[in-house]
Design a protein around this motif. Structure first.
Motif, mmCIF file in Angstrom:
data_model
loop_
_atom_site.group_PDB
_atom_site.id
_atom_site.type_symbol
_atom_site.label_atom_id
_atom_site.label_comp_id
_atom_site.label_asym_id
_atom_site.label_seq_id
_atom_site.Cartn_x
_atom_site.Cartn_y
_atom_site.Cartn_z
ATOM 1 N N UNK A 72 -24.545 -9.189 -17.342
ATOM 2 C CA UNK A 72 -24.102 -10.838 -17.865
ATOM 3 C C UNK A 72 -25.282 -11.771 -18.000
ATOM 4 N N UNK A 73 -26.290 -11.567 -17.204
ATOM 5 C CA UNK A 73 -27.279 -12.443 -17.098
ATOM 6 C C UNK A 73 -28.421 -11.962 -18.224
ATOM 7 N N UNK A 74 -28.521 -10.729 -18.374
ATOM 8 C CA UNK A 74 -29.336 -10.136 -19.534
ATOM 9 C C UNK A 74 -28.516 -10.412 -21.095
ATOM 10 N N UNK A 75 -27.300 -10.481 -20.834
ATOM 11 C CA UNK A 75 -26.552 -10.733 -22.405
ATOM 12 C C UNK A 75 -26.706 -12.436 -22.640
ATOM 13 N N UNK A 76 -26.829 -13.113 -21.708
ATOM 14 C CA UNK A 76 -26.970 -14.482 -21.844
ATOM 15 C C UNK A 76 -28.017 -14.918 -22.768
ATOM 16 N N UNK A 77 -29.184 -14.079 -22.816
ATOM 17 C CA UNK A 77 -30.243 -14.043 -23.897
ATOM 18 C C UNK A 77 -30.321 -12.867 -24.945
ATOM 19 N N UNK A 78 -29.144 -12.233 -25.194
ATOM 20 C CA UNK A 78 -29.049 -11.342 -26.076
ATOM 21 C C UNK A 78 -29.718 -10.084 -25.616
ATOM 22 N N UNK A 79 -29.819 -9.442 -24.525
ATOM 23 C CA UNK A 79 -30.322 -8.493 -24.055
ATOM 24 C C UNK A 79 -29.339 -7.509 -23.264
ATOM 25 N N UNK A 80 -29.735 -6.286 -22.883
ATOM 26 C CA UNK A 80 -28.935 -5.320 -22.331
ATOM 27 C C UNK A 80 -29.621 -4.906 -21.131
ATOM 28 N N UNK A 82 -29.324 -2.014 -19.580
ATOM 29 C CA UNK A 82 -29.647 -0.654 -19.797
ATOM 30 C C UNK A 82 -30.654 -0.450 -20.535
ATOM 31 N N UNK A 83 -30.980 -1.287 -21.641
ATOM 32 C CA UNK A 83 -32.147 -1.122 -22.572
ATOM 33 C C UNK A 83 -33.347 -1.236 -21.776
ATOM 34 N N UNK A 84 -33.237 -2.137 -20.359
ATOM 35 C CA UNK A 84 -34.653 -2.482 -19.606
ATOM 36 C C UNK A 84 -34.558 -1.827 -18.280
ATOM 37 N N UNK A 85 -33.526 -1.004 -17.787
ATOM 38 C CA UNK A 85 -33.518 -0.591 -16.362
ATOM 39 C C UNK A 85 -32.623 0.574 -16.615
ATOM 40 N N UNK A 86 -33.172 1.873 -16.143
ATOM 41 C CA UNK A 86 -32.660 3.204 -15.989
ATOM 42 C C UNK A 86 -31.973 3.441 -15.002
ATOM 43 N N UNK A 87 -30.587 3.056 -14.918
ATOM 44 C CA UNK A 87 -29.784 3.023 -13.823
ATOM 45 C C UNK A 87 -28.968 4.396 -13.545
ATOM 46 N N UNK A 88 -29.129 4.929 -12.352
ATOM 47 C CA UNK A 88 -28.811 6.183 -12.036
ATOM 48 C C UNK A 88 -27.475 6.000 -11.122
ATOM 49 N N UNK A 89 -26.262 6.778 -11.378
ATOM 50 C CA UNK A 89 -25.218 6.503 -10.734
ATOM 51 C C UNK A 89 -25.267 7.404 -9.311
ATOM 52 N N UNK A 90 -25.202 7.119 -8.290
ATOM 53 C CA UNK A 90 -25.414 7.856 -7.102
ATOM 54 C C UNK A 90 -23.969 8.816 -6.865
ATOM 55 N N UNK A 91 -24.470 10.015 -6.645
ATOM 56 C CA UNK A 91 -23.278 11.075 -6.205
ATOM 57 C C UNK A 91 -23.759 11.615 -5.199
ATOM 58 N N UNK A 235 -37.365 -6.641 -14.571
ATOM 59 C CA UNK A 235 -36.890 -6.422 -15.842
ATOM 60 C C UNK A 235 -36.249 -7.876 -16.143
ATOM 61 N N UNK A 236 -35.494 -8.579 -15.256
ATOM 62 C CA UNK A 236 -35.138 -9.750 -15.325
ATOM 63 C C UNK A 236 -36.257 -10.852 -15.932
ATOM 64 N N UNK A 237 -37.185 -10.746 -14.998
ATOM 65 C CA UNK A 237 -38.528 -11.670 -15.253
ATOM 66 C C UNK A 237 -38.766 -11.538 -16.653
ATOM 67 N N UNK A 238 -39.121 -9.995 -17.129
ATOM 68 C CA UNK A 238 -39.730 -9.792 -18.530
ATOM 69 C C UNK A 238 -38.627 -10.321 -19.525
ATOM 70 N N UNK A 239 -37.173 -10.202 -19.319
ATOM 71 C CA UNK A 239 -36.172 -10.840 -20.163
ATOM 72 C C UNK A 239 -36.543 -12.286 -20.203
ATOM 73 N N UNK A 240 -36.574 -13.007 -19.182
ATOM 74 C CA UNK A 240 -36.541 -14.559 -19.053
ATOM 75 C C UNK A 240 -38.011 -15.114 -19.752
ATOM 76 N N UNK A 241 -39.009 -14.302 -19.554
ATOM 77 C CA UNK A 241 -40.191 -14.621 -20.250
ATOM 78 C C UNK A 241 -40.176 -14.199 -21.986
ATOM 79 N N UNK A 498 -26.077 -15.719 -27.023
ATOM 80 C CA UNK A 498 -27.671 -15.658 -26.947
ATOM 81 C C UNK A 498 -28.448 -16.812 -27.402
ATOM 82 N N UNK A 499 -29.392 -17.230 -26.805
ATOM 83 C CA UNK A 499 -30.177 -18.394 -27.353
ATOM 84 C C UNK A 499 -31.315 -17.798 -28.333
ATOM 85 N N UNK A 500 -32.159 -18.834 -28.839
ATOM 86 C CA UNK A 500 -33.112 -18.517 -29.812
ATOM 87 C C UNK A 500 -34.322 -17.991 -28.877
ATOM 88 N N UNK A 501 -34.764 -16.929 -29.183
ATOM 89 C CA UNK A 501 -35.904 -16.307 -28.633
ATOM 90 C C UNK A 501 -37.075 -17.111 -28.554
#
Length: 514
Positions: A72-80, A82-91, A235-241, A498-501
């Motif tokens: 949700x936080x990434x989407x606020x600035x038009x990002x995703x 999973x484009x920035x973080x490789x999430x591995x589900x744990x089994x 990744x969140x800091x990178x998206x914010x920048x 999304x805001x203007x970049x």
């Protein structure tokens, strides 16, 4: 919903932890200009990074659930996300080891978990698990929108149809007893109730509503970001920048400059940053010091137990360990009394052992392994004070390793090549009240509208975020706290466009913008 009055064009966020970065992304998405000031050299706050001897050690939380809240936080600035973080589900999400030698893998897939429970405890308990899972799902639906993802202005906001649903579900009973209505096997009951420790309350005394944490762990799923938990705030800091935030690392805020009832500037050792509003994310004692006063409460805040964490880089591992392993002692109720009332170290500890190299071997040198051993312990209000831990720490470290040897982890002490021990003294030095990273306990009187508010009465344009305020402790709730803080400034509670970049920026692997 009450919001910050007046201009809010430029917001300074103090702290680049998960709550501050979440707030910043939601603010950027609503068109605000954002400056983030962080005392450390990297983002993350409690979700920090320590590099030692080729080991990349997460210094904070190791369990990630509900990643859609980060998305949700990434989407606020038009990002995703999973484009920035490789999430591995744990089994499995967890493996539980018991003092009688039995073990069970905790799966988030319903069919897999039902089969595992039947193998472990029989068909009757497997049917009970199905009922429990259904109850957990209902509990989550009743709580999320009205009680967790919400800004409270008054206890009267509790009076909704969802309150009646929550009561009908038994949410105001006791957690341990409610779990026991579905599962008779005490070992299984531990698996679905130990999460109450995250909230700082023993399962026998915790509200059944806190089983929502078990929903997050055992139903919604547990994930691990490749590169370690620190990859998320990085990744969140990178998206914010990239969205235009001005990130200033290595700068500690020393005071807030005021003009009447408003803060007009945030001051560090080297500069004065004029602003229209402020989001404060440090732990409550630090936030109150900056504000010049603490709000009056009828009852003193009670804090959650603390933890000793041994970060160990080793030359071997043990096949019984999953990514997350719960090693339960034989005692249960007695240890909670020791932690929360008697103020003693656990005589028969239950431990969380995390082996992140099970999922991402690159976090350690070739052929090496990372293990984090988390032992709950009393906070400094009820147990040994911060000064006492100087002498106590090495002895407790040795006793933990002896206990692990006794539980079958042969040779663990000799296998340690690099290590860092974190105790309540370290949490205290970082500004955490009562020497605990888990902040105020989630007793009934410290939950929802009764938890410290994120609006500040003494400063009309300051909002709090982090685990000490709404909605509480844990990665999902801390991410929500940033979103809720941003809503207090913007008035926007729905999805944010999304805001203007802004100017593109690159964040180095250690998290520093360049």
């Amino acid at each position: 919903m009450r919001t910050v009055p007046g201009r809010t064009d430029h917001v300074v966020v103090v702290g680049a932890g998960l709550s501050g970065l979440s707030a910043a992304l939601h603010l950027l998405g609503a068109g605000r200009r954002v400056t983030i000031v962080e005392r450390d050299a990297v983002p993350g706050g409690r979700a920090g990074l320590l590099v030692r001897g080729g080991y990349r050690i997460d210094t904070g939380p190791t369990v990630l659930t509900m990643p859609h809240l980060a998305d949700e936080a990434f989407a606020a600035v038009g990002e995703n996300l999973r484009d920035r973080v490789d999430l591995v589900p744990l089994h499995p999400a967890y493996r539980a080891l018991f003092a009688d030698g039995s073990r069970i893998d905790v799966h988030t897939d319903a069919d897999a978990m039902e089969a595992e429970v039947e193998r472990f405890a029989g068909a009757e308990e497997a049917a009970g698990y199905r009922r429990l899972r259904h109850w957990l799902e209902q509990l989550y639906r009743a709580q999320m929108r009205r009680f967790i993802d919400t800004n409270f202005d008054s206890p009267l906001q509790l009076l909704t149809p969802d309150l009646a649903r929550l009561a009908a579900l038994g949410g105001f009973g006791r957690l341990d007893a409610r779990i026991g209505r579905h599962l008779r096997d005490e070992r299984l009951r531990r698996v679905f109730s130990f999460q109450a420790l995250y909230a700082g309350v023993p399962p026998a005394r915790a509200l059944a509503a806190y089983a929502v944490i078990a929903y997050m762990d055992t139903v919604a799923g547990v994930y691990f970001p490749r590169g370690g938990m620190h990859a998320l705030p990085r990744a969140m800091a990178e998206a914010a920048a990239r969205a235009g935030a001005d990130l200033r690392f290595g700068q500690e805020v020393t005071r807030l400059e005021r003009r009447g009832d408003r803060v007009s500037a945030v001051v560090t050792a080297g500069e004065r940053i004029a602003c229209d509003a402020v989001v404060l994310t440090p732990d409550l004692p630090v936030a109150h010091r900056l504000l010049g006063r603490a709000p009056r409460r009828v009852l003193r805040l009670r804090h959650a137990p603390s933890a000793v964490v041994l970060h160990a880089g080793t030359d071997r591992t043990w096949p019984v360990l999953a990514h997350h392993t719960l090693s339960f002692g034989a005692a249960w109720h007695r240890t909670f009394d020791e932690l929360t009332r008697a103020g003693r170290l656990m005589s028969d500890p239950s431990l969380l052992i995390t082996r992140p190299t099970a999922t991402d071997p690159a976090l350690a040198p070739p052929g090496r392994h990372l293990h984090y051993v988390l032992a709950p312990c009393p906070n400094t209000d009820v147990g040994p004070d911060a000064a006492s831990w100087g002498e106590l720490a090495p002895r407790y470290r040795d006793s933990l390793l002896r206990e692990l040897e006794r539980r079958g982890f042969d040779g663990i002490a000799a296998a340690v090549e690099e290590e860092t021990l974190v105790t309540p003294a370290d949490w205290h030095a970082q500004g955490h009240a009562a020497g605990t990273p888990f902040s105020a306990a989630h007793t009934f009187a410290q939950t929802g509208p009764f938890r410290p508010r994120n609006l500040v009465r003494s400063a009309e344009n300051v909002v709090l975020a982090g685990c000490g305020t709404t909605p509480g402790v844990g990665v999902p709730t801390v991410l929500l706290s940033g979103k809720l803080a941003a809503a207090r400034i913007t008035g926007r509670t729905a999805a944010i466009a999304p805001s203007r970049r802004g100017r593109a920026a690159r964040v180095t692997p250690e998290g520093t913008p360049s």
